[in-house]
Structure formats: structure tokens, C-alpha cells
Design an enzyme around this catalytic site. Structure first.
Site, mmCIF file in Angstrom:
data_model
loop_
_atom_site.group_PDB
_atom_site.id
_atom_site.type_symbol
_atom_site.label_atom_id
_atom_site.label_comp_id
_atom_site.label_asym_id
_atom_site.label_seq_id
_atom_site.Cartn_x
_atom_site.Cartn_y
_atom_site.Cartn_z
ATOM 1 N N TYR A 1 -45.435 118.312 20.475
ATOM 2 C CA TYR A 1 -44.914 117.118 19.807
ATOM 3 C C TYR A 1 -45.927 116.542 18.820
ATOM 4 C CZ TYR A 1 -43.328 112.353 19.023
ATOM 5 O OH TYR A 1 -42.948 111.179 18.424
ATOM 6 N N SER B 1 -46.047 109.032 14.070
ATOM 7 C CA SER B 1 -46.649 108.519 15.302
ATOM 8 C C SER B 1 -48.162 108.485 15.150
ATOM 9 C CB SER B 1 -46.284 109.420 16.481
ATOM 10 O OG SER B 1 -47.051 109.098 17.621
ATOM 11 N N SER C 1 -30.288 106.211 15.808
ATOM 12 C CA SER C 1 -30.321 104.743 15.795
ATOM 13 C C SER C 1 -29.383 104.104 16.808
ATOM 14 C CB SER C 1 -29.997 104.223 14.389
ATOM 15 O OG SER C 1 -28.833 104.830 13.857
#
Length: 260
Positions: free
Chosen positions: A150, A137, A15
Site C-alpha cells: 500500500y 497519504s 465517497s
């Protein structure tokens, strides 16, 4: 709307920039006691100080650093909300992606998540309420040829979220995934500006973004997503208002994914 998050405590991995930073800012604005995580002290400290948060440093691909981060975080109390966001990828074609690349990607993008779940869940269970949120994703749903390691790792994140939700039945803890589509983070903007001349996308940013979306990442909204839009979805799933949602995947992709 009051998300009823005031006083909760959240660790957001990865973050110190990008989506994770936007999530940290969103939760801090809701009164959450945020713990920023990163590997670069200067960046993590800057984000933390700007929102009045604490920060921890470490590489979640190693057990040693995961242990260190956990000890630092739990030394001042349990975590109500874990948001697994840290991850990375390198766009590579299938035959350019070695077995070692696959192994490394799985460690970075799946096992790093598992490490923090294992370490923070026992204390969270004692609270009788909690949130485990993974960042996935749209590429984990609708695959393409590049970066197969990925995309497979992302699909594994989606699946572990559902399995974890079943494991957490009756604990008051929910497990969900937020799956962003193509996002306009700073690295993406720089990449598109560099590509604009090669592909004839123009020089004005509005024109470049429109042409890049049309050519590469078609969606129904006609632009890249903004980190703040993902952060809003994460903040809702982190709140008590989402108590009846678990094992779910929330897409924030402008309609990029063409399946249910």
C-alpha cells in the site's frame, strides 16, 4: 470565504463513507454539483440524498465498471473536478505480503485512479479548466514496515500526480495531491477502542486518542486528523483560487511527516 465553485461538477470516487464522504459534503456546501461514487447502493444513495447529489455505483478495479461509471457520469455533462479517493489496504508484514497482494494493491490504489483520469480527461480538456486531485497519504512519504504494498502504491499516486501536471501544461487543468496523515474515521475509532484494553490506554475517548497517538502515530498536534480537515484542503485545491498550484503535494497530517 467564497471558493468560487458554484456550478462546477465533481466526481469523488469512494465517497459513500469516510474521507470521500466528507469531501462530497464540503464541495456540495460550496455549490458544486456532486456525484457520489461507491460500491454499496444503500450507503452511496444515503450520502447522495443527504446533500442533494447524484450517485454512481461500480468497482474501479475493472475496466468494465470504469466504462459504465464514465458513461453514466458524462451522459449529463462533462466533469470539472475529478477527485480520486477510493482505495483500500490491509496491514500486513513484508513476508506476509505476497506478489499477488502487491499486484492487487497496485490495481486498487493506482490503476483505479489512472482508469478514471483516462476516461474523464478528454472531455475536461474541452472546458479549458479543470482539477485532477489524488488522495495520497503521509505513509507514501515516510514509510514504515507494515503494508509495504500500500505504501508503495501511495508513493506511485504522488508521482503520477506530478507527471500528470506536466502533461496538462497549458490546458487550464491542474493536478495535485492531498496527503492525509492518520485520520479518525469510524473504522479507526472502532479499532482504537478495541485496542485500548490491550495497550492500557484507558476508557475515556480523549485519553485513548492521546495515548494511541503518543504510542503509534506521533505528530505535533497530538491527535488524529478529522475528515473535515482533509475535505477543506481538497476543496481549496478544487477551486479557482488555487489556479497557480499544480504538481503539488499538500500534507494534512498534523506534522506526522518529519521531512520536507
Amino acid at each position: 470565504m467564497d471558493l468560487k465553485l458554484n456550478g462546477k461538477r465533481a466526481l469523488i470516487t469512494g465517497s459513500s463513507s469516510g474521507l470521500g464522504e466528507a469531501i462530497a459534503r464540503s464541495l456540495a456546501a460550496e455549490g458544486v454539483s456532486v456525484i457520489v461514487h461507491g460500491r454499496d447502493q444503500e450507503r452511496a444513495k444515503a450520502v447522495a440524498e443527504s446533500i442533494g447529489a447524484a450517485y454512481v455505483l461500480g468497482d474501479l478495479t475493472t475496466d468494465g465498471d470504469a466504462d459504465k461509471i464514465t458513461q453514466e457520469v458524462l451522459a449529463t455533462g462533462p466533469v470539472d473536478i475529478l477527485i480520486n479517493n477510493a482505495g483500500s489496504y490491509i496491514p500486513r508484514a513484508w513476508l506476509d505480503t505476497s506478489v499477488a497482494n502487491w499486484s492487487e494493491s497496485y490495481n486498487v490504489n493506482v490503476l483505479a485512479y489512472v482508469r478514471m483520469i483516462h476516461r474523464l480527461l478528454p472531455a475536461m480538456k474541452t472546458l479549458g479548466w479543470g482539477r485532477m486531485i489524488q488522495l495520497g497519504s503521509s505513509g507514501g512519504i515516510e514509510h514504515f514496515a507494515l503494508q509495504p504494498d500500500y505504501l508503495a502504491a501511495t508513493a506511485a499516486r504522488h508521482n503520477l500526480t506530478v507527471s500528470l501536471a506536466r502533461e496538462l501544461k497549458g490546458t487550464g487543468i491542474t493536478s495535485n495531491t492531498v496527503a492525509p496523515g492518520p485520520m479518525l474515521v469510524e473504522n479507526t475509532r472502532k479499532m482504537l477502542l478495541n485496542m485500548a484494553g490491550q495497550y492500557g490506554w484507558g476508557t475515556d475517548w480523549t485519553e485513548i486518542e492521546h495515548n494511541a497517538v503518543t504510542q503509534f502515530v506521533q505528530n505535533d498536534i497530538g491527535r488524529f486528523g478529522r475528515p473535515e480537515e482533509v475535505a477543506t484542503a481538497v476543496s481549496y485545491l478544487a477551486s479557482p483560487l488555487s489556479d497557480y498550484i499544480t504538481g503539488a503535494l499538500l500534507r494534512v497530517d498534523g506534522g506526522h511527516t518529519k521531512s520536507i
